[in-house]
Structures are given as structure tokens and as C-alpha cells.
Scaffold this active site. Structure first.
Site, mmCIF file in Angstrom:
data_model
loop_
_atom_site.group_PDB
_atom_site.id
_atom_site.type_symbol
_atom_site.label_atom_id
_atom_site.label_comp_id
_atom_site.label_asym_id
_atom_site.label_seq_id
_atom_site.Cartn_x
_atom_site.Cartn_y
_atom_site.Cartn_z
ATOM 1 N N ASN A 79 -18.690 -13.011 -25.883
ATOM 2 C CA ASN A 79 -19.763 -13.590 -25.084
ATOM 3 C C ASN A 79 -19.310 -14.795 -24.261
ATOM 4 O O ASN A 79 -20.011 -15.205 -23.335
ATOM 5 C CB ASN A 79 -20.909 -14.003 -26.026
ATOM 6 N N SER A 131 -22.264 -8.731 -16.732
ATOM 7 C CA SER A 131 -23.376 -9.260 -15.953
ATOM 8 C C SER A 131 -23.826 -8.205 -14.959
ATOM 9 O O SER A 131 -23.050 -7.319 -14.578
ATOM 10 C CB SER A 131 -22.936 -10.513 -15.193
ATOM 11 N N TYR A 144 -16.539 -14.636 -9.980
ATOM 12 C CA TYR A 144 -17.370 -14.326 -11.152
ATOM 13 C C TYR A 144 -17.624 -12.820 -11.230
ATOM 14 O O TYR A 144 -17.486 -12.208 -12.299
ATOM 15 C CB TYR A 144 -18.686 -15.094 -11.051
ATOM 16 N N LYS A 148 -16.430 -10.259 -14.241
ATOM 17 C CA LYS A 148 -17.421 -9.489 -14.996
ATOM 18 C C LYS A 148 -17.224 -7.987 -14.802
ATOM 19 O O LYS A 148 -17.486 -7.190 -15.725
ATOM 20 C CB LYS A 148 -18.836 -9.901 -14.578
ATOM 21 N N ILE A 177 -31.188 -14.660 -16.335
ATOM 22 C CA ILE A 177 -31.632 -15.131 -17.651
ATOM 23 C C ILE A 177 -32.013 -16.605 -17.569
ATOM 24 O O ILE A 177 -31.321 -17.409 -16.931
ATOM 25 C CB ILE A 177 -30.518 -14.926 -18.701
#
Length: 234
Positions: A79, A131, A144, A148, A177
Site C-alpha cells: 500500500n 490507482s 504517478y 501506478k 478518496i
């Protein structure tokens, strides 16, 4: 049963600790937040292990300490992660390397150390946290999104390799989120605009992500899959 959660002091990591602590011995690997780690230990009775998982020796040592503590490793939740919003032309070499190191190298290091213990028992479960942007890509988040997306490729390949040994490997792809990370990177106006695009009309909660990941971790006939947890965003 024993579970390892990396990045366990963040919003989703803390929710994962809470979700698994009801039924499992939980080991949290974290990098910096000593106060949060102590709070998790006091609240949920988990054990926290400090390590920089981008360092292979530190990652392997942490996993070995966890194995010595619990005698087995049933589940691994990769995670740990960071985020950054930046124009592609402004991304520095350090930005790029940091993003790939924590998401990919860290995941590789911890997984390699844990898998050898799963192989001896021919059972285990791994869930990697990607993600929605790893699936679809995001403007101003090229590094990013790349990291991912790499997690998804890692998941699909490793699932094929480990399936004959009874080890499942799956991936969770959260959407928007409600977390300090998103509140740090996005303005309230930007978050409101994203919520308008989500069919369910709101951000997800860390607890909802944790429950979905727990489902994947406990499922014995699901492997190599990417579960979108995004309120219908994509």
C-alpha cells in the site's frame, strides 16, 4: 493468520490496519511517522516495523523480523505510496525516481522477501494498491500514473507465476478518496469538480477501500485482477 501492510500509517493504511486487526495478526511497515505507528499499536494491537522499503536490505530485514514474530506470512498488502501533481515539463529526475522507487522498487523488495515464505507453504495472498490513474492516466501526474500502471503490470505477471503455488496476486485501483493526500494536492474546488464527475456523487472513504482490499485478500479463486473502487468514475 498474519498480514503485512506497507505504508500503514497513512489514511488507507490505517483503515487497512483497523479492518484486518479484527481477524489477523497485523504487521505494519512504515517509514517515518513514529507517533502514528505508536497510536496504531495502542489502538489495534498491531506490531509496527520502521523501514525504508526502497532499500532492499531494510525491506528484507523488516519482513524477516515480521516472520520471526508471527512464524508465517499469509497476506501482503503493498500500500505504500506518494503522490505529486506537476506539469510533465517540470518533473525533475529526483521526482521521477522517487515516484518509481516507492511504488515499484519498494513493492518489489517487500514482495520478494515475503513470497519466499509463502512458497514454502504453497499458499498466500498479495494485494497491490494501484490507482484509477494507473488504469486511465491523469494529466499533470505522468510520473504517478506511470508508477501506478507499473503496479498493474507487476500484478498481472506475478499472478501467473505464483498461481501454481497457490498464491493469489491482485490489484486494487481506488478512485478519488477522501484523504489528507488528496486534500494536500487538490483544492476544495477541484475536489468538488471531481465529485460531480463521480456517478455516486462523492469521494470514497479509506474504510471502503480497506474492506474491498480485504475481500480481494481473502478470495481464493480470484487472481490477476484489477478491482476498480471508484464510485463508477470509470
Amino acid at each position: 493468520m498474519a498480514v503485512i501492510i506497507t505504508g500503514g500509517t497513512g489514511a488507507i493504511g490505517s483503515a487497512l490496519t483497523e479492518a484486518f486487526a479484527k481477524d489477523y495478526d497485523v504487521a505494519v511497515i512504515y517509514k517515518a511517522s513514529d507517533a502514528k505507528a505508536a497510536e496504531l499499536e495502542k489502538t489495534y494491537g498491531c506490531k509496527c516495523f520502521k523501514a525504508d522499503i526502497t532499500s532492499q536490505p531494510q525491506a528484507h530485514q523488516a519482513v524477516e523480523r515480521i516472520y520471526e514474530q508471527f512464524g508465517k506470512i499469509d497476506i501482503l498488502i503493498n500500500n505504500a505510496g506518494i503522490s505529486q501533481i506537476k506539469l510533465f515539463t517540470d518533473i525533475t529526475e529526483t521526482d521521477w525516481q522517487d515516484m518509481l522507487n516507492i511504488h515499484l522498487t519498494g513493492m518489489f523488495n517487500v514482495t520478494q522477501a515475503a513470497v519466499k515464505h509463502m512458497l514454502t507453504r504453497k499458499q498466500g495472498s498479495i494485494v497491490n494498491v494501484s490507482s484509477v490513474w494507473g488504469v486511465h492516466g491523469a494529466s499533470c501526474e505522468v510520473h504517478y500514473s506511470t508508477a501506478k500502471a507499473g503496479i498493474i503490470g507487476f500484478t498481472k505477471a506475478l499472478s501467473k507465476e505464483l498461481a501454481p503455488s497457490g498464491i493469489t496476486v491482485n490489484c486494487a485501483a481506488p478512485g478519488v478518496i477522501d484523504s489528507p493526500m488528496n486534500r494536500k494536492d487538490l483544492t476544495p474546488e477541484e475536489l468538488a469538480e471531481l465529485e460531480h464527475e463521480i456517478p455516486l456523487g462523492r469521494q470514497g472513504t479509506p474504510q471502503e477501500i480497506a474492506q474491498s482490499i480485504k475481500f480481494l485478500a481473502e478470495s481464493r479463486y480470484i487472481t490477476g485482477q484489477v478491482l476498480g473502487i471508484d464510485g463508477g468514475f470509470y
